[in-house]
Design an enzyme around this catalytic site. Sequence first.
Site, PDB file in Angstrom:
ATOM      1  N   CYS A   1     -24.815   7.232 -22.032  1.00 31.88           N
ATOM      2  CA  CYS A   1     -25.996   6.414 -21.757  1.00 31.88           C
ATOM      3  C   CYS A   1     -26.303   5.513 -22.942  1.00 31.88           C
ATOM      4  O   CYS A   1     -26.411   5.948 -24.080  1.00 31.88           O
ATOM      5  CB  CYS A   1     -27.142   7.340 -21.371  1.00 31.88           C
ATOM      6  SG  CYS A   1     -28.683   7.065 -22.184  1.00 31.88           S
TER       7      CYS A   1
ATOM      8  N   CYS B   1     -29.704   5.943 -24.925  1.00 32.36           N
ATOM      9  CA  CYS B   1     -30.030   7.264 -25.458  1.00 32.36           C
ATOM     10  C   CYS B   1     -30.071   7.286 -26.984  1.00 32.36           C
ATOM     11  O   CYS B   1     -30.854   8.015 -27.578  1.00 32.36           O
ATOM     12  CB  CYS B   1     -29.039   8.304 -24.946  1.00 32.36           C
ATOM     13  SG  CYS B   1     -29.336   8.741 -23.219  1.00 32.36           S
TER      14      CYS B   1
ATOM     15  N   CYS C   1       0.843  -1.195   0.000  1.00 34.75           N
ATOM     16  CA  CYS C   1       0.000   0.000   0.000  1.00 34.75           C
ATOM     17  C   CYS C   1       0.881   1.250   0.000  1.00 34.75           C
ATOM     18  O   CYS C   1       1.693   1.470   0.888  1.00 34.75           O
ATOM     19  CB  CYS C   1      -0.916  -0.036   1.219  1.00 34.75           C
ATOM     20  SG  CYS C   1      -1.558   1.545   1.729  1.00 34.75           S
TER      21      CYS C   1
END
Length: 535
Positions: free
Chosen positions: A446, A449, A105
Amino acid sequence: MFPTKPTLKFTYLTLTLLLLFTFNYVSYGSEVVSDNDDLDGIEELLAVDDELELEPKVSGGDVKLSEAEVLTKAQRIVIELNNDNTERVINGNEFVLVLGYAPWCARSAELMPQFAEAASLLKELGTPLLMAKIDADRYPKSASVLGIKGFPTLLLFVNGTSQQYSGGFTAHDLVLWARKKTGTPVIRISSVTEADEFLKKHHTFVIGLFDKFEGQEYEEFVRAAKSDNEIQFVEVSKFEVAQVLYPDIKITDRFLGLVKGEPERYTTYDGAFVTNEILEFLGYNKFPLVTELTEMNAIKVYSSPVKLQVLVFANVDDLKNLLDTLQDVARTFKSKIMFIHVDINDENLAKPFLSLLGLEESKNTVVAAFDNGMSSKYLLESQPTRSNIEEFCNNLVQGSLSPYFKSQPIPDNTEASVHVIVGKTFDDAILSSKENVLLEVFAPWCINCEATSKQVEKLAKHYKGSNNLIFARIDASVNEHPKLQDVNDYPTLLLYREGEKANPIKLSTKSSLKELAASINKHLEVQNHVAKDEL
Ligand SMILES: *[C@@H]1O[C@H](CO)[C@@H](O)[C@H](O)[C@H]1NC(C)=O
């Protein structure tokens, strides 16, 4: 079902940033790593060995340790926890500060040297605190028993009971916090010499002057020192010592002031000596005139009690030129507006904000404001000059700024069968136009759409020149309008009828072309009826 637009409110931003800046919470399966029992014993021996080596052995003045060597030495002061020793270390000591980390990390790796340096400083100061770290990847069981759920995690155990770490992340911040929580919340300064020495090391601190270090007011002061997580408190009883630390001091018996290492150096407290009021005073005044936003201080900045925040996105050179101005303005709006500089070239820090303003690509200085309490955003649309910034701030404080809504540039629609609407033209082209408008609200990402867009185009051809009906579309990812704020699903079809613009009718985007035409006809006729009835 449909992709939804990220809420364009500041709450969203706060969340995003919290996610970005709080430590990466990565869950790890507690069964993934075997316990490595054989190694644990050796590890513990090593850890103890290292610990014994702590006493400085180098006494010759001519032997200088390199920075790396100092760090290695400091790292040894930190006890390495494992499955065997964790319980004993935690329960056998009054104060243990534990760092839970994972070897892979990056944030853990950043914190580790700070932690080690803090351990070394705390040892010098003789603080009764043990510093320990645990590789939670390797010892998931022990880590989980300690309550470590992500990396890095800092926990303070007091007689075996843990509390979250709430201080900053430099070695100095760690030391300060640890001392506050382990019995030394205030440093006492008794002489001018001590005061001079103190000033060499500290730029930001709270000074309390008391006749005697006792009584209700003094206790409230000490309680504030304990509760605060980041500022060193000092106490003095001699006026001439106080004068060294706080030259402006006028009151001679009982005084509290905040000293900061920046142009606005001294702030005198004139409230009552009540813990919460002292803490509130610090909350409003502890930040510099202009705070540089960093990953480390982001959470502190967002949780500031000063909810009006003016953000200046600029590169380092532009900021240099603007800093005096900003500091002057900031002084005028002290404790009303928080001024924050964001390096415009720092993608992680600047982008989330700039995209809320539709200005991701800006290379020039951007001055914007957020009302963290109201979830509104504002943009200075004129040049960032002193008078423009001042006026902007004045209006912000008075609540007379218009919230900012994103918009693409105004397009030319003369040839378009489906008009392109943008944030700036929404009022004129839709709300106050004399036509009926069928508006398609879409977003580029989208999936559904495109089919709807095709239907809208066909309808536009079908209705060309009739029914006083215009077809339009707006890309909601880059255009905003207050009237569109509740539209979260894409695509959405809205029929704005002339005379009824405040109440658009939502048409189903799942309808066939025929059904859509039928419902347009129906709604526009209904409107005609009403109009006739009124005659
Ligand atoms: C921890 O426990 C010891 C022994 O019971 C006690 O004397 C001490 O006050 C405790 N420390 C804190 C900070 O509560």
